[in-house]
Design an enzyme around this catalytic site. Sequence first.
Site, mmCIF file in Angstrom:
data_model
loop_
_atom_site.group_PDB
_atom_site.id
_atom_site.type_symbol
_atom_site.label_atom_id
_atom_site.label_comp_id
_atom_site.label_asym_id
_atom_site.label_seq_id
_atom_site.Cartn_x
_atom_site.Cartn_y
_atom_site.Cartn_z
ATOM 1 N N HIS A 69 0.863 -1.183 0.000
ATOM 2 C CA HIS A 69 0.000 0.000 0.000
ATOM 3 C C HIS A 69 0.903 1.237 0.000
ATOM 4 O O HIS A 69 2.023 1.186 0.526
ATOM 5 C CB HIS A 69 -0.843 -0.053 1.279
ATOM 6 N N GLN B 158 -5.253 -4.953 6.816
ATOM 7 C CA GLN B 158 -6.305 -5.828 6.286
ATOM 8 C C GLN B 158 -6.272 -7.210 6.948
ATOM 9 O O GLN B 158 -6.904 -8.143 6.451
ATOM 10 C CB GLN B 158 -6.157 -5.990 4.767
ATOM 11 N N CYS C 9 -4.707 2.822 -3.590
ATOM 12 C CA CYS C 9 -3.393 3.174 -3.014
ATOM 13 C C CYS C 9 -2.327 2.122 -3.326
ATOM 14 O O CYS C 9 -1.432 1.883 -2.510
ATOM 15 C CB CYS C 9 -3.476 3.405 -1.511
ATOM 16 N N LYS D 152 -11.070 0.068 10.313
ATOM 17 C CA LYS D 152 -11.308 -1.087 9.445
ATOM 18 C C LYS D 152 -11.746 -2.310 10.258
ATOM 19 O O LYS D 152 -11.840 -3.412 9.716
ATOM 20 C CB LYS D 152 -10.035 -1.423 8.660
ATOM 21 N N ASP E 14 2.421 -4.698 7.801
ATOM 22 C CA ASP E 14 1.236 -3.844 7.700
ATOM 23 C C ASP E 14 0.003 -4.746 7.817
ATOM 24 O O ASP E 14 -0.339 -5.466 6.889
ATOM 25 C CB ASP E 14 1.294 -3.114 6.353
HETATM 26 N N1 PMP Z 1 -2.274 -0.693 4.446
HETATM 27 C C1 PMP Z 1 -3.260 -1.377 3.868
HETATM 28 C C2 PMP Z 1 -3.021 -2.765 3.401
HETATM 29 C C3 PMP Z 1 -4.508 -0.789 3.728
HETATM 30 O O1 PMP Z 1 -5.496 -1.458 3.138
HETATM 31 C C4 PMP Z 1 -4.707 0.531 4.192
HETATM 32 C C5 PMP Z 1 -6.039 1.216 4.035
HETATM 33 N N2 PMP Z 1 -6.534 1.227 2.707
HETATM 34 C C6 PMP Z 1 -3.628 1.181 4.793
HETATM 35 C C7 PMP Z 1 -2.440 0.544 4.900
HETATM 36 C C8 PMP Z 1 -3.753 2.568 5.305
HETATM 37 O O2 PMP Z 1 -4.650 2.622 6.361
HETATM 38 P P1 PMP Z 1 -5.017 4.038 6.958
HETATM 39 O O3 PMP Z 1 -5.607 4.828 5.820
HETATM 40 O O4 PMP Z 1 -6.014 3.736 8.023
HETATM 41 O O5 PMP Z 1 -3.767 4.632 7.459
#
Ligand code: PMP
Length: 410
Positions: free
Chosen positions: A125, A205, A368, A228, A202
């Site tokens: 991401h 998910q 992203c 999430k 990370d």
């Molecule tokens: N890493 C992953 C795998 C994600 O799916 C997301 C959210 N789309 C993020 C990081 C970023 O999360 P946040 O916007 O809550 O910082």
Amino acid sequence: LEALDVGAIREAYPILQREFDNGEQLVYLDNAATTQTPDPVVDAMSDYYREYNANVHRGIHHLSQEASIAYEEAHDRVAEFIGADGREEIVFTKNTTEAENLVAYSWGLNELGPGDEIVLTEMEHHASLVTWQQIGKRTGANVKYVRVTDEGRLDMDHASEIITDDTAMVSAVHVSNTLGTVNPVSDLVDIAHDHDALAFIDGAQAVPNRPVDVAAIDADFYAFSGHKMAGPTGIGALYGKEEILEAMDPYLYGGDMITKVTFEESTWNELPWKFEAGTPQIAEAVGLVAAIDYLEGIGMERIEAHEEELARYAYEQLDAEPGIEIYGPEPGPERGGLVGFNLESVHAHDLASIMNDHAVAIRAGDHCTQPLHDKLGVAASARASFYIYNTKEEVDKLVDAIDDARQLFA
Ligand code: PMP
């Protein structure tokens, strides 16, 4: 495992009853972006504001003591939930992104230099990809990427090849928000450790959807976001091994993160407060605890099984449709509860817009992960992502809407 009682679960989510102008009831399939918030979480935050709202840490008065206990103990609850040793290892951040940045700034800027290497994956991401890319530029460290195979898995042979004694940090996504791939993160961590590199996972998910044990994974850092996982926005958590966090400099400076301050010098508070400058997210921490209680009340194994079943059903339904390309691994334990896809000759944004006419909420875009989309050869994809309140009937509505789109664009 006993199946979830989705009907009962849905009662805790008034938002799921929403109907739109054309009388269609909301089908919410954008859970990888943000999950909905159940009543017990909203109630816990509302109780906080109604009953014991006060600033934390320094108060002598009663309300401040109550708020402080709730806020501080929230760290213990998170630690217990993900298998950390204790509150020293849990730093509250704004979200996963801020957790990545905390480590990148505090550890990365100090520890990295020319000759060092940072290893990411092609499915990162932007939260980690952009962050470590910039740290690479500022420190002279080189950034490399573990290849993603045609089946949407990490090429672990490639990982073993590019993680070397020059590697200082390996940062990898636990479950891909675009491909749905569940990565063998403990194997990656082992490879990193074989070369004395640190590993950051990370878990944005992963933590919401499956049991996660950071001790078993042995990651040095692990991050996730409250919004999430049935919790509020504005709060996420960084797990870090105590001795590593202990050795790191603060990320933000100010009140609460200090012990002694003179006009010349300051010393730092103990963990985790050293990394939590200023008034923190108190209501959000209360909400996060309520979310954890709520999810554990349902059971993380059952949640994982429910999502796997929905993802399998969606995958099979979509796969049976003409002109659909699905990204990521086949259904099974290596796929999380989401399905990314494209419909031939229809832009993902148009598809999402037609879905919206049917009150079906999905996401379309690059999620992203622009470099991964470049690799897939598409600018955007559509993504349906599932949570505890979703049903197979809702997946059917998604597929009906796709049929509609096909006819409109035929
Ligand atoms: N890493 C992953 C795998 C994600 O799916 C997301 C959210 N789309 C993020 C990081 C970023 O999360 P946040 O916007 O809550 O910082």
